[in-house]
Write a protein that holds these residues in place. Structure first.
Motif, PDB file in Angstrom:
ATOM      1  N   UNK B 124       1.159  -1.225   0.361  1.00 41.82           N
ATOM      2  CA  UNK B 124       0.116  -0.006   0.055  1.00 41.82           C
ATOM      3  C   UNK B 124       1.057   1.418   0.207  1.00 41.82           C
ATOM      4  N   UNK B 125       1.847   1.213   0.892  1.00 42.30           N
ATOM      5  CA  UNK B 125       3.393   2.100   1.054  1.00 42.30           C
ATOM      6  C   UNK B 125       3.817   2.935  -0.524  1.00 42.30           C
ATOM      7  N   UNK B 126       4.258   1.468  -1.020  1.00 46.37           N
ATOM      8  CA  UNK B 126       4.433   1.725  -2.616  1.00 46.37           C
ATOM      9  C   UNK B 126       3.238   2.163  -4.196  1.00 46.37           C
ATOM     10  N   UNK B 127       2.104   1.945  -3.280  1.00 47.46           N
ATOM     11  CA  UNK B 127       1.098   2.164  -4.126  1.00 47.46           C
ATOM     12  C   UNK B 127       0.323   3.671  -4.319  1.00 47.46           C
ATOM     13  N   UNK B 128       0.693   4.116  -2.569  1.00 46.55           N
ATOM     14  CA  UNK B 128       0.247   5.223  -2.392  1.00 46.55           C
ATOM     15  C   UNK B 128       1.238   5.861  -2.966  1.00 46.55           C
ATOM     16  N   UNK B 129       2.769   6.163  -2.777  1.00 49.51           N
ATOM     17  CA  UNK B 129       3.820   6.705  -4.076  1.00 49.51           C
ATOM     18  C   UNK B 129       3.355   6.604  -4.760  1.00 49.51           C
ATOM     19  N   UNK B 130       2.869   5.815  -6.074  1.00 53.16           N
ATOM     20  CA  UNK B 130       2.619   6.050  -7.057  1.00 53.16           C
ATOM     21  C   UNK B 130       1.390   7.236  -7.527  1.00 53.16           C
ATOM     22  N   UNK B 131       0.826   6.759  -6.849  1.00 51.48           N
ATOM     23  CA  UNK B 131      -1.309   6.343  -7.316  1.00 51.48           C
ATOM     24  C   UNK B 131      -1.005   8.355  -6.331  1.00 51.48           C
ATOM     25  N   UNK B 132      -0.832   8.478  -5.701  1.00 48.43           N
ATOM     26  CA  UNK B 132      -0.717  10.202  -5.634  1.00 48.43           C
ATOM     27  C   UNK B 132       0.184  10.444  -6.343  1.00 48.43           C
ATOM     28  N   UNK B 133       1.260  10.547  -6.824  1.00 45.44           N
ATOM     29  CA  UNK B 133       1.972  11.200  -7.912  1.00 45.44           C
ATOM     30  C   UNK B 133       0.988  11.123  -9.685  1.00 45.44           C
ATOM     31  N   UNK B 134       0.638   9.746  -9.478  1.00 42.61           N
ATOM     32  CA  UNK B 134      -0.465   9.923 -10.833  1.00 42.61           C
ATOM     33  C   UNK B 134      -2.101  11.110 -10.886  1.00 42.61           C
ATOM     34  N   UNK B 135      -2.017  11.102  -9.091  1.00 40.00           N
ATOM     35  CA  UNK B 135      -3.223  12.252  -8.908  1.00 40.00           C
ATOM     36  C   UNK B 135      -2.381  12.774  -9.622  1.00 40.00           C
ATOM     37  N   UNK B 136      -1.261  13.663  -9.089  1.00 44.49           N
ATOM     38  CA  UNK B 136      -0.821  15.174  -9.299  1.00 44.49           C
ATOM     39  C   UNK B 136      -0.870  14.973 -10.646  1.00 44.49           C
ATOM     40  N   UNK B 137      -0.425  14.368 -10.994  1.00 41.80           N
ATOM     41  CA  UNK B 137      -0.028  14.042 -13.081  1.00 41.80           C
ATOM     42  C   UNK B 137      -1.613  14.642 -13.784  1.00 41.80           C
ATOM     43  N   UNK B 138      -2.645  13.891 -12.939  1.00 43.26           N
ATOM     44  CA  UNK B 138      -4.070  13.711 -13.582  1.00 43.26           C
ATOM     45  C   UNK B 138      -4.445  15.403 -13.204  1.00 43.26           C
ATOM     46  N   UNK B 139      -4.222  15.789 -11.952  1.00 40.07           N
ATOM     47  CA  UNK B 139      -4.502  17.431 -12.346  1.00 40.07           C
ATOM     48  C   UNK B 139      -3.761  18.533 -12.647  1.00 40.07           C
ATOM     49  N   UNK B 140      -2.518  17.811 -13.210  1.00 43.46           N
ATOM     50  CA  UNK B 140      -1.905  18.815 -13.852  1.00 43.46           C
ATOM     51  C   UNK B 140      -2.561  19.219 -15.401  1.00 43.46           C
ATOM     52  N   UNK B 141      -2.561  17.439 -16.105  1.00 45.71           N
ATOM     53  CA  UNK B 141      -3.302  17.561 -17.255  1.00 45.71           C
ATOM     54  C   UNK B 141      -4.599  17.748 -18.068  1.00 45.71           C
ATOM     55  N   UNK B 142      -5.232  18.086 -16.582  1.00 44.56           N
ATOM     56  CA  UNK B 142      -6.367  18.419 -16.941  1.00 44.56           C
ATOM     57  C   UNK B 142      -6.845  19.939 -16.526  1.00 44.56           C
ATOM     58  N   UNK B 143      -5.276  20.454 -15.856  1.00 49.52           N
ATOM     59  CA  UNK B 143      -5.437  22.186 -15.797  1.00 49.52           C
ATOM     60  C   UNK B 143      -6.499  22.598 -14.350  1.00 49.52           C
ATOM     61  N   UNK B 144      -6.288  21.272 -13.516  1.00 47.42           N
ATOM     62  CA  UNK B 144      -7.442  21.831 -12.153  1.00 47.42           C
ATOM     63  C   UNK B 144      -7.234  22.578 -11.289  1.00 47.42           C
ATOM     64  N   UNK B 145      -5.972  22.784 -11.316  1.00 44.43           N
ATOM     65  CA  UNK B 145      -5.193  23.372 -10.516  1.00 44.43           C
ATOM     66  C   UNK B 145      -5.123  24.940 -10.832  1.00 44.43           C
ATOM     67  N   UNK B 146      -5.785  25.674 -11.406  1.00 45.10           N
ATOM     68  CA  UNK B 146      -5.487  27.331 -11.804  1.00 45.10           C
ATOM     69  C   UNK B 146      -7.123  27.545 -11.598  1.00 45.10           C
ATOM     70  N   UNK B 147      -7.158  28.797 -10.990  1.00 46.59           N
ATOM     71  CA  UNK B 147      -7.860  29.397 -10.169  1.00 46.59           C
ATOM     72  C   UNK B 147      -9.541  28.900 -10.230  1.00 46.59           C
ATOM     73  N   UNK B 148     -10.139  28.902  -9.124  1.00 44.85           N
ATOM     74  CA  UNK B 148      -9.967  28.929  -8.155  1.00 44.85           C
ATOM     75  C   UNK B 148      -9.058  27.683  -6.730  1.00 44.85           C
ATOM     76  N   UNK B 149      -8.743  27.272  -7.384  1.00 44.28           N
ATOM     77  CA  UNK B 149      -8.119  25.200  -7.230  1.00 44.28           C
ATOM     78  C   UNK B 149      -6.211  25.464  -6.454  1.00 44.28           C
ATOM     79  N   UNK B 150      -5.710  26.700  -6.844  1.00 47.66           N
ATOM     80  CA  UNK B 150      -4.205  27.058  -6.407  1.00 47.66           C
ATOM     81  C   UNK B 150      -4.202  26.721  -5.615  1.00 47.66           C
ATOM     82  N   UNK B 151      -4.372  26.770  -4.591  1.00 46.46           N
ATOM     83  CA  UNK B 151      -3.681  26.688  -3.076  1.00 46.46           C
ATOM     84  C   UNK B 151      -4.494  25.369  -2.768  1.00 46.46           C
ATOM     85  N   UNK B 152      -5.401  24.756  -3.067  1.00 46.26           N
ATOM     86  CA  UNK B 152      -5.908  23.246  -2.978  1.00 46.26           C
ATOM     87  C   UNK B 152      -4.902  22.256  -3.864  1.00 46.26           C
ATOM     88  N   UNK B 153      -3.852  22.773  -4.881  1.00 43.71           N
ATOM     89  CA  UNK B 153      -2.475  21.971  -5.892  1.00 43.71           C
ATOM     90  C   UNK B 153      -1.679  22.280  -4.571  1.00 43.71           C
TER      91      UNK B 153
END
Lengths: 162, 443
Positions: B124-153
């Motif tokens: 689970x620990x290995x999985x969490x590192x991978x999935x959290x990173x993929x989650x970050x990639x998802x948020x980036x590639x869908x442009x979801x970190x933009x206003x008003x979500x900057x701080x949540x990024x």
């Protein structure tokens, strides 16, 4: 009448800095100061005053235990004791790169973690190590035993003659 | 039925009071029956402590499986799995250099499900590192970190770092060779940090070398300090999702062409938001209601703007349940077929050759093998700073809520390069490095 006017005048001139503002400012500063003191004292708390590791200065026995040609690593103390003829030296075996223990061979030292290599005297011959392996002061105690002081680094190549 | 009984309690006998006891307790805990009406569905969400984190209604776009791929949820479920298995493992673990490794062996020999729990925790620990990173990639590639979500990024980046710290502090605990040398190297990297490097290293280790003090400190960080901070930030992360308007979605998901004259549908005095469409003709209005509108969702649309949201109960809950089952199933399967590695007990004189960190730190280790400062502190530090500051520089409002939007080609390309370079470094470190960290061919 005139007294009353004076009082009124004083109040008006001090309006920009009201009592409420001063108190709010003092309170904020007090809380901020307390927070800083708290964080700082916590850091002081978790910084140990005494450590229980190996002593920096220790005896390694008499010179007879290290015949000429010896290159031996002392694991607990993390030094290599080297004897060539009647010259002796104590060289650190903690890699200067990231702290792995380097392997001791006749040709020098090699680190298994990131591939740093050192020659027989501890000079860097390859890999990412930024500095040569330090030499420690070696001395003869009155009882005839050799002593290493890891808190005293000496210049490389400064052999101790026995 | 239940209410009728309580209404009549005074008139009825002692027996009926006793008979009504269970249902009286039940209704005091669960205020609602399983909902069959819209009112019931919204009540279920906002009267239940465990469900009130959900909005009453959720946008249909949010529920599209391929938009989020459930990566954030999977991260959460892995974190919960880690918490449960971790607490269980704590019953048998002793953070002592003389006992820790034996306790690992005890898990194999004399603890029921010991190996299995340890497997679940490790994978689970290995999985969490991978999935959290993929989650970050998802948020980036869908442009979801933009206003008003900057701080949540920003919070998300911090959570990724916490995930890495949690796994890093975790793998000292078995006190095997991997543990010892990974911590030796890791804390030596900390020693290269500017100005306070050596102080940080000394505080982490509690000594000048890795030993008992370091094991105890890493244990406390791993089981108390870091999980608490992580839990707090996860709570803020979830709260912000709702306060920032739910999941990101493209503007088209809400805008619907109006064909009727708008004035008819607007009641006097109500706030109206009108948007001019691209061709300047289509006008969309939204009417905001007060508390009485909550039953139909926080923003009740009036007129010909269709409601694009569905009730969280059961739509969102079922989606979450599905992701949860999938996550647990994955962890169980992997834990059943693969045992978590345990290397030889610590040998202070002989690092394993090559001494390799877990896969997710091998990119770092590869960089460190060129320069300790730049590989271990300089470049990773810059990467983190860039990630943190990114939403405040990339402020364009185009391509939000769409995967690989064409309008974000440059940003996506840069981030993809960043991802690929890191993966490449990990591959080199994993497969192309042999004895003494020399270049070898795996083929």
């Amino acid at each position: 009448m005139s007294e009353h006017n004076d009082v009124h005048h004083t109040t008006e001139s001090s309006e920009p800095i009201s009592r409420r503002k001063v108190l709010a400012w003092l309170t904020s500063m007090g809380i901020l100061g307390s927070a800083i003191v708290t964080v700082f004292s916590n850091l002081v708390f978790i910084k140990p005053r005494a450590t229980y590791g190996q002593p920096m200065r220790f005896s390694i026995g008499t010179p007879d235990e290290y015949p000429p040609g010896t290159r031996i690593a002392l694991g607990n103390q993390k030094v290599a004791v080297i004897r060539e003829g009647n010259k002796m030296a104590a060289i650190s075996i903690t890699c200067t790169h990231l702290g792995c223990i380097v392997g001791v061979a006749d040709t020098g030292f090699a680190c298994p973690c990131h591939g740093s290599r050192f020659d027989q005297d501890g000079n860097v011959t390859g890999g990412p190590a930024p500095k040569p392996l330090p030499w420690f002061e070696l001395s003869m105690a009155p009882n005839g035993e050799l002593e290493i002081d890891k808190s005293k680094e000496i210049t490389a190549g400064k052999w101790f003659t026995v | 039925m239940v209410y009728r009984m309580s209404d009549n309690i005074q008139k009825k006998s002692v027996l009926s009071v006793l008979l009504g006891f269970p249902s009286a307790v039940w209704t005091s805990v669960f205020r609602n029956d399983l909902p069959h009406t819209d009112l019931g569905r919204s009540r279920t969400s906002f009267t239940n402590f465990f469900l009130h984190i959900h909005p009453v209604k959720v946008h249909k776009h949010t529920l599209r499986p391929w938009f989020t791929m459930g990566l954030g949820l999977i991260s959460l479920f892995l974190f919960l799995t880690l918490t449960v298995t971790g607490v269980l493992l704590m019953f048998y673990y002793v953070p002592s250099t003389t006992q820790a490794y034996d306790r690992m062996l005890d898990l194999r020999g004399s603890v029921a499900f010991g190996v299995f729990l340890r497997n679940m925790h490790r994978w689970s620990a290995h999985g969490m590192v991978a999935v959290v990173f993929l989650h970050m990639c998802r948020v980036f590639f869908t442009g979801s970190y933009k206003k008003p979500r900057e701080f949540n990024w920003v919070i998300g980046v911090l959570l990724f770092l916490l995930t890495l710290f949690l796994s890093f502090t975790g793998y000292l605990l078995p006190w095997d060779q991997l543990a010892f040398w990974a911590i030796t190297v890791g804390t030596a990297i900390a020693g290269y940090a500017p100005v306070f490097g050596n102080e940080i290293r000394f505080l982490l280790l509690g000594d000048t070398t890795v030993g008992q003090e370091a094991l105890l400190r890493f244990y406390v960080l791993h089981v108390a300090v870091l999980p608490l901070i992580t839990t707090l930030l996860i709570a803020v992360h979830f709260w912000r999702i709702r306060k920032d308007g739910g999941m990101s979605r493209p503007a088209e998901a809400d805008i619907v062409v109006s064909t009727e004259p708008t004035s008819k549908t607007v009641s006097a005095g109500a706030p109206v938001m009108a948007f001019a469409g691209a061709d300047g003709i289509n006008v969309i209005e939204k009417k905001r209601y007060g508390i009485q509108g909550l039953v139909r969702g926080p923003f009740t649309k009036v007129g010909n703007v269709p409601d694009n949201s569905v009730f969280s109960y059961p739509n969102l809950l079922l989606a979450e349940l599905f992701v949860f089952i999938l996550t647990i199933l994955g962890v169980l399967l992997v834990s059943f077929f693969f045992n978590a590695p345990l290397e030889d007990p610590v040998n202070i004189l002989h690092p394993p050759n090559p001494a390799k960190a877990p896969w997710y730190f091998l990119g770092l280790q590869e960089m460190v093998s060129y320069s300790a400062f730049w590989g271990g502190v300089g470049i990773p530090g810059l990467e983190v700073l860039i990630l943190l500051a990114l939403p405040y520089f990339d402020r364009g409002q185009k391509g939000i809520g769409v995967w690989f939007s064409r309008e974000r080609l440059l940003a996506n390309t840069l981030f993809m390069t960043f991802v690929f370079v890191n993966i490449l470094l990990i591959i080199i470190g994993t497969f192309f490095r042999g004895q003494n960290w020399e270049f070898v061919s795996p083929f």
